[in-house]
Design an enzyme around this catalytic site. Structure first.
Site, PDB file in Angstrom:
ATOM      1  CE1 TYR A 170       8.117  10.747 -30.226  1.00 24.41           C
ATOM      2  CE2 TYR A 170       6.236   9.546 -29.355  1.00 24.41           C
ATOM      3  CZ  TYR A 170       6.704  10.589 -29.669  1.00 24.41           C
ATOM      4  OH  TYR A 170       5.635  11.645 -29.792  1.00 24.41           O
ATOM      5  CE  LYS A 174       8.243  13.506 -27.682  1.00 18.92           C
ATOM      6  NZ  LYS A 174       8.720  14.871 -28.092  1.00 18.92           N
TER       7      LYS A 174
END
Length: 298
Positions: A170, A174
């Site tokens: 993640y 991001k």
């Protein structure tokens, strides 16, 4: 007259949480909204058109204009279909809010290839693919003399800015979104497109299991998803002219500009360094630069 009156807005991942709040906030300010959501579970499994249809129905019940779109935005054809839906339903596309995502958290030593690929696909490719098709539309419009004063708002995270323990996939996705936003802002400005990113913090399906974000019994709910949306609506408006290539952290009543990577202290020998020379050089540079922000969860 609303702040975005008449503008056509696509919001991905808008069936729940922050995306739903964005869709409702844009509609409240007069936008015509394409509510996109594939209807997947928190880990990305399954899928149903229901959440997008429910939110679109909420907007119409309040007197707004909205259509639902269940396209998989991380699919090339799905992303193209999403842009086509906006143009066919409302005749244009002015604002693209990229928000779709899910989690498959693991410590790095346990993170599987499929868990890496799935998260990077939905977050990073799920930003790139709709952006690519929207950019082609805006370039065509600009060359035809119909520049749209378009806006793109991407969704990163504190994990993308600083990293987060247990979220290597993640965090990487991001962080990649921030790089993509910088490049898009530099490349698309010639077509009248402004590109910014946000790093929000709010109570959603993706955060309820990680933080204590229970809503207060009374008073200001600092972790409500609706707190994030006013900035996104403003960034999608014509009032944001001149603001591009920036990253904003937003949560509760707080808005701040994230001051990203910059060139720091430097030593230039004027010729090639030998490995043995670099220890003192590196330590002096680090002393001047100061300590980095800590990784979340460290």
């Amino acid at each position: 007259m609303g702040l975005v009156d008449g503008r056509v807005v696509v919001v991905t991942g808008a069936g729940r949480g922050i995306g739903r709040a964005h869709a409702l906030a844009f509609a409240a300010e007069g936008a015509r909204v394409v509510v996109n959501d594939v209807g997947a579970a928190l880990d990305g499994s399954g899928g149903a058109a229901g959440p997008a249809s429910v939110v679109a129905g909420e907007i119409r019940a309040l007197g707004g204009e909205a259509v639902a779109d269940p396209s998989d935005v991380a699919s090339w054809t799905g992303a193209a279909s999403l842009v086509s839906t906006a143009v066919s339903a409302f005749g244009a596309l002015d604002v693209l809010v990229l928000n779709a995502g899910f989690l498959r958290d693991r410590m790095l030593v346990n993170l599987g290839e499929d868990e890496w690929d799935a998260v990077v696909r939905v977050h990073l490719k799920g930003h790139f693919a709709p952006l690519r098709h929207a950019a082609s539309y805006w370039r065509f419009e600009a060359k035809a003399g119909r520049a749209r004063e378009a806006r793109v708002v991407m969704t990163s995270s504190g994990a993308g800015l600083l990293g987060s323990v247990g979220q290597g996939n993640y965090s990487a996705a991001k962080a990649g979104i921030l790089g993509l936003a910088s490049v898009a802002a530099a490349e698309l400005g010639r077509y009248g497109v402004l590109v910014n990113a946000i790093a929000p913090a709010a109570r959603t399906r993706m955060t309820e299991g990680t933080f204590d974000m229970a809503a207060p019994a009374s008073g200001f709910d600092a972790m409500a998803p609706e707190n994030v949306s006013p900035l996104v609506v403003w960034l999608g408006s014509r009032e944001s002219a001149g603001v591009t290539g920036r990253v904003f952290e937003v949560d509760g009543g707080r808005v701040s500009v994230a001051d990203g990577w910059r060139h720091g202290p430097c030593r230039d020998k004027g010729s090639r360094w030998s490995p043995g020379e670099l220890g003192p050089v590196v330590f002096s540079l680090l002393a001047e630069a100061g300590s980095p922000e800590p990784v979340y969860g460290a």
